[in-house]
Scaffold this motif. Structure first.
Motif, PDB file in Angstrom:
ATOM      1  N   PHE A  40      -8.259  -9.752  -8.194  1.00 18.16           N
ATOM      2  CA  PHE A  40      -7.374  -8.955  -8.657  1.00 18.16           C
ATOM      3  C   PHE A  40      -7.150  -7.617  -7.924  1.00 18.16           C
ATOM      4  CE2 PHE A  40      -6.168  -5.468 -11.871  1.00 18.16           C
ATOM      5  CZ  PHE A  40      -5.002  -5.836 -12.286  1.00 18.16           C
ATOM      6  N   TYR A  41      -7.973  -6.853  -7.338  1.00 20.23           N
ATOM      7  CA  TYR A  41      -7.827  -6.009  -6.619  1.00 20.23           C
ATOM      8  C   TYR A  41      -7.746  -6.256  -4.935  1.00 20.23           C
ATOM      9  CZ  TYR A  41      -8.802  -2.569 -10.432  1.00 20.23           C
ATOM     10  OH  TYR A  41      -8.843  -2.184 -11.572  1.00 20.23           O
ATOM     11  N   PHE A  42      -8.148  -7.233  -4.609  1.00 19.17           N
ATOM     12  CA  PHE A  42      -8.251  -7.748  -3.090  1.00 19.17           C
ATOM     13  C   PHE A  42      -7.323  -8.705  -2.984  1.00 19.17           C
ATOM     14  CE2 PHE A  42     -12.015  -5.301  -4.014  1.00 19.17           C
ATOM     15  CZ  PHE A  42     -11.923  -3.998  -3.133  1.00 19.17           C
ATOM     16  N   ALA A  43      -7.796  -9.926  -3.126  1.00 22.59           N
ATOM     17  CA  ALA A  43      -7.031 -11.253  -2.550  1.00 22.59           C
ATOM     18  C   ALA A  43      -5.764 -11.297  -3.109  1.00 22.59           C
ATOM     19  CB  ALA A  43      -7.930 -12.334  -3.024  1.00 22.59           C
ATOM     20  N   LEU A  44      -5.526 -11.280  -4.378  1.00 20.14           N
ATOM     21  CA  LEU A  44      -4.205 -11.306  -5.227  1.00 20.14           C
ATOM     22  C   LEU A  44      -3.254 -10.192  -4.576  1.00 20.14           C
ATOM     23  CD1 LEU A  44      -2.220 -13.107  -6.822  1.00 20.14           C
ATOM     24  CD2 LEU A  44      -3.130 -11.740  -8.869  1.00 20.14           C
ATOM     25  N   ALA A  46      -3.454  -8.717  -1.786  1.00 19.88           N
ATOM     26  CA  ALA A  46      -2.878  -8.888  -0.507  1.00 19.88           C
ATOM     27  C   ALA A  46      -2.023 -10.087  -0.608  1.00 19.88           C
ATOM     28  CB  ALA A  46      -4.251  -9.391   0.464  1.00 19.88           C
ATOM     29  N   MET A  47      -2.137 -11.004  -1.188  1.00 21.01           N
ATOM     30  CA  MET A  47      -0.944 -12.170  -1.181  1.00 21.01           C
ATOM     31  C   MET A  47       0.407 -11.648  -1.664  1.00 21.01           C
ATOM     32  SD  MET A  47      -0.863 -15.563  -3.642  1.00 21.01           S
ATOM     33  CE  MET A  47      -1.865 -16.458  -2.693  1.00 21.01           C
ATOM     34  N   LEU A  48       0.283 -10.659  -2.714  1.00 25.00           N
ATOM     35  CA  LEU A  48       1.563 -10.166  -3.324  1.00 25.00           C
ATOM     36  C   LEU A  48       2.318  -9.131  -2.304  1.00 25.00           C
ATOM     37  CD1 LEU A  48       0.207  -9.274  -6.864  1.00 25.00           C
ATOM     38  CD2 LEU A  48       1.816 -11.379  -6.090  1.00 25.00           C
ATOM     39  N   PHE A  49       1.478  -8.660  -1.562  1.00 28.99           N
ATOM     40  CA  PHE A  49       1.811  -7.461  -0.636  1.00 28.99           C
ATOM     41  C   PHE A  49       2.616  -8.337   0.571  1.00 28.99           C
ATOM     42  CE2 PHE A  49       1.256  -5.753   3.588  1.00 28.99           C
ATOM     43  CZ  PHE A  49       2.187  -4.571   3.533  1.00 28.99           C
ATOM     44  N   GLU A  50       2.040  -9.332   1.030  1.00 29.61           N
ATOM     45  CA  GLU A  50       2.505 -10.235   1.981  1.00 29.61           C
ATOM     46  C   GLU A  50       3.858 -10.945   1.418  1.00 29.61           C
ATOM     47  OE1 GLU A  50       0.884 -13.643   5.187  1.00 29.61           O
ATOM     48  OE2 GLU A  50       0.133 -13.355   3.229  1.00 29.61           O
ATOM     49  N   PHE A  51       3.723 -11.142   0.530  1.00 30.22           N
ATOM     50  CA  PHE A  51       5.116 -11.970   0.035  1.00 30.22           C
ATOM     51  C   PHE A  51       6.281 -10.901   0.002  1.00 30.22           C
ATOM     52  CE2 PHE A  51       2.721 -15.238  -2.790  1.00 30.22           C
ATOM     53  CZ  PHE A  51       2.817 -16.180  -1.533  1.00 30.22           C
ATOM     54  N   PRO A 169      -3.063  -2.859  -9.548  1.00 32.38           N
ATOM     55  CA  PRO A 169      -2.905  -2.987  -8.224  1.00 32.38           C
ATOM     56  C   PRO A 169      -1.891  -4.070  -7.824  1.00 32.38           C
ATOM     57  CG  PRO A 169      -4.709  -4.055  -9.095  1.00 32.38           C
ATOM     58  CD  PRO A 169      -4.314  -2.975 -10.186  1.00 32.38           C
ATOM     59  N   MET A 170      -1.264  -4.868  -8.810  1.00 28.96           N
ATOM     60  CA  MET A 170      -0.344  -5.818  -8.658  1.00 28.96           C
ATOM     61  C   MET A 170       1.011  -5.010  -8.239  1.00 28.96           C
ATOM     62  SD  MET A 170      -1.169  -9.237 -10.909  1.00 28.96           S
ATOM     63  CE  MET A 170      -1.490  -8.453 -12.246  1.00 28.96           C
ATOM     64  N   ILE A 171       1.292  -4.047  -9.459  1.00 33.14           N
ATOM     65  CA  ILE A 171       2.587  -3.349  -9.119  1.00 33.14           C
ATOM     66  C   ILE A 171       2.528  -2.780  -8.068  1.00 33.14           C
ATOM     67  CG2 ILE A 171       3.685  -1.382 -10.181  1.00 33.14           C
ATOM     68  CD1 ILE A 171       4.073  -3.505 -11.774  1.00 33.14           C
ATOM     69  N   VAL A 172       1.386  -2.033  -7.677  1.00 32.47           N
ATOM     70  CA  VAL A 172       1.220  -1.135  -6.285  1.00 32.47           C
ATOM     71  C   VAL A 172       1.364  -2.129  -4.927  1.00 32.47           C
ATOM     72  CG1 VAL A 172      -0.309   0.170  -4.741  1.00 32.47           C
ATOM     73  CG2 VAL A 172      -0.360   0.519  -7.197  1.00 32.47           C
ATOM     74  N   ILE A 197      -5.474 -13.777   5.870  1.00 30.62           N
ATOM     75  CA  ILE A 197      -6.747 -14.250   5.492  1.00 30.62           C
ATOM     76  C   ILE A 197      -7.128 -13.781   4.180  1.00 30.62           C
ATOM     77  CG2 ILE A 197      -9.075 -14.253   6.401  1.00 30.62           C
ATOM     78  CD1 ILE A 197      -8.185 -13.523   9.300  1.00 30.62           C
ATOM     79  N   LEU A 198      -6.975 -12.579   3.761  1.00 34.47           N
ATOM     80  CA  LEU A 198      -7.538 -11.970   2.433  1.00 34.47           C
ATOM     81  C   LEU A 198      -6.733 -12.611   1.220  1.00 34.47           C
ATOM     82  CD1 LEU A 198      -9.449 -10.406   0.951  1.00 34.47           C
ATOM     83  CD2 LEU A 198      -7.809  -8.438   1.200  1.00 34.47           C
ATOM     84  N   GLY A 199      -5.459 -12.873   1.570  1.00 33.14           N
ATOM     85  CA  GLY A 199      -4.401 -13.385   0.479  1.00 33.14           C
ATOM     86  C   GLY A 199      -4.703 -14.818   0.236  1.00 33.14           C
ATOM     87  N   ALA A 200      -5.282 -15.675   1.312  1.00 36.91           N
ATOM     88  CA  ALA A 200      -5.647 -16.970   1.108  1.00 36.91           C
ATOM     89  C   ALA A 200      -6.695 -17.323   0.291  1.00 36.91           C
ATOM     90  CB  ALA A 200      -6.107 -17.663   2.580  1.00 36.91           C
ATOM     91  N   ALA A 201      -7.616 -16.340   0.026  1.00 32.57           N
ATOM     92  CA  ALA A 201      -8.858 -16.300  -0.757  1.00 32.57           C
ATOM     93  C   ALA A 201      -8.324 -16.354  -2.356  1.00 32.57           C
ATOM     94  CB  ALA A 201      -9.736 -15.331  -0.911  1.00 32.57           C
ATOM     95  N   ALA A 202      -6.918 -15.847  -2.661  1.00 35.71           N
ATOM     96  CA  ALA A 202      -6.246 -15.751  -3.940  1.00 35.71           C
ATOM     97  C   ALA A 202      -6.233 -16.805  -4.684  1.00 35.71           C
ATOM     98  CB  ALA A 202      -4.939 -14.891  -3.933  1.00 35.71           C
TER      99      ALA A 202
END
Length: 311
Positions: A40-44, A46-51, A169-172, A197-202
């Motif tokens: 919730f706080y890290f992997a996802l 990172a994925m949302l930020f990258e998108f 964190p998802m909104i942020v 790399i971090l988002g790939a763990a999501a």
């Protein structure tokens, strides 16, 4: 249709693996809580930020898209609320049931699965659905539950809603990603590789965490859970499809298809967290999550198959 089922099967297999790990206590409730927190706080995030950082604002926000989703979702929210009140349950419980009827597991299941299944182009529509769910409906349930208990909607309640959104964190992640996208600059390569790399763990982390958390849930009050599951897996995507394709047509048919597919997702785990936090029918929500997730193995494939012609 069977080809779509085979494509979705690995995602649900990961959920099943997490479920078995939880049921056998190989993964304890505490371990599941920490894995969920990491995703919730890290992997996802990172994925949302990258998108978001790689999409334009128009790809993330389309007023007509949001309008169609709100109308379809709002209609089922109202139906579930009325049915609950007709059963003479309190307003707070009716609000929680309505939340079960329309809030799908977009963050942990939908975005990771659809990006791989439908392609990167699905990221923009999925972010719109996720943001709408978080900003509108997650705020609405807090207002309804708190307001029904206090007899009014206070300034403190609205302040808490605003703070909750600001800390999510998802909104942020989405907001920061959009802000970066607005600069027109590409992410610095080390930063891009880091979030990749971090988002790939999501994806594996989120799916495993869903399964492990389901292991601690029960299927009590199956009749109500069955009704809420029917709302979530059948009525919700049907209402959204009616709006997106007929009554309030979205310009991009692909985006409309992604929206309807998102509406077909099972009940989200954060509904249980809200129910537990406020002490409002947590077992009922638990049962709805368990039943809807189990049945969605079939229904999600059917909906995607119908929308894509089975290809």
């Amino acid at each position: 249709m069977f080809a779509i089922f085979l494509k979705t099967l690995p995602f649900f297999a990961l959920i099943a693996l997490g479920y078995m790990a939880g049921r056998t206590r190989f993964f304890t409730a505490e371990a599941t809580a920490y894995l969920t927190k990491f995703v919730f706080y890290f992997a996802l995030s990172a994925m949302l930020f990258e998108f978001a950082a790689n999409l334009s604002l128009t790809e993330i926000f389309d007023p007509r898209f949001v309008g169609a989703y709100l109308l379809g979702t709002g209609a089922i929210y109202l139906v579930a609320t009325i049915v609950g009140l007709l059963r003479r349950i309190p307003v707070a419980e009716a609000a929680v049931e309505a939340q079960c009827a329309v809030i799908g597991n977009v963050g942990f299941l939908g975005i990771p699965m659809f990006v791989l299944l439908l392609g990167p182009a699905s990221a923009g529509p999925m972010l719109m659905v996720l943001a709408t769910d978080l900003i509108v409906f997650s705020s609405l349930i807090v207002v309804l539950v708190t307001g029904s208990r206090e007899g009014r909607v206070s300034v403190l309640t609205l302040r808490n809603v605003a703070l909750g959104l600001a800390k999510n964190p998802m909104i942020v992640s989405i907001v920061v990603g959009i802000a970066w996208s607005a600069t027109g600059r590409a992410l610095w390569t080390p930063v891009d590789e880091f979030v990749s790399i971090l988002g790939a763990a999501a994806t594996p982390g989120a799916l495993f965490a869903i399964g492990a958390s389901l292991a601690g849930k029960s299927a009590e009050r199956v009749s109500v859970a069955g009704w809420l599951t029917f709302c979530k897996l059948v009525l919700h995507p049907a209402a959204v499809a009616l709006m997106a394709f007929v009554l309030f047509p979205v310009a991009d048919p692909f985006a409309a298809s992604v929206m309807v597919s998102a509406a077909a997702l099972p009940v989200a785990g954060n509904v249980y967290m809200l129910a537990q936090h406020y002490g409002v029918a947590p077992q009922r929500v638990s049962a709805a999550i368990l039943v809807s997730t189990a049945l969605s193995i079939i229904t999600v494939s059917v909906v995607i198959g119908l929308l894509t012609g089975g290809t």
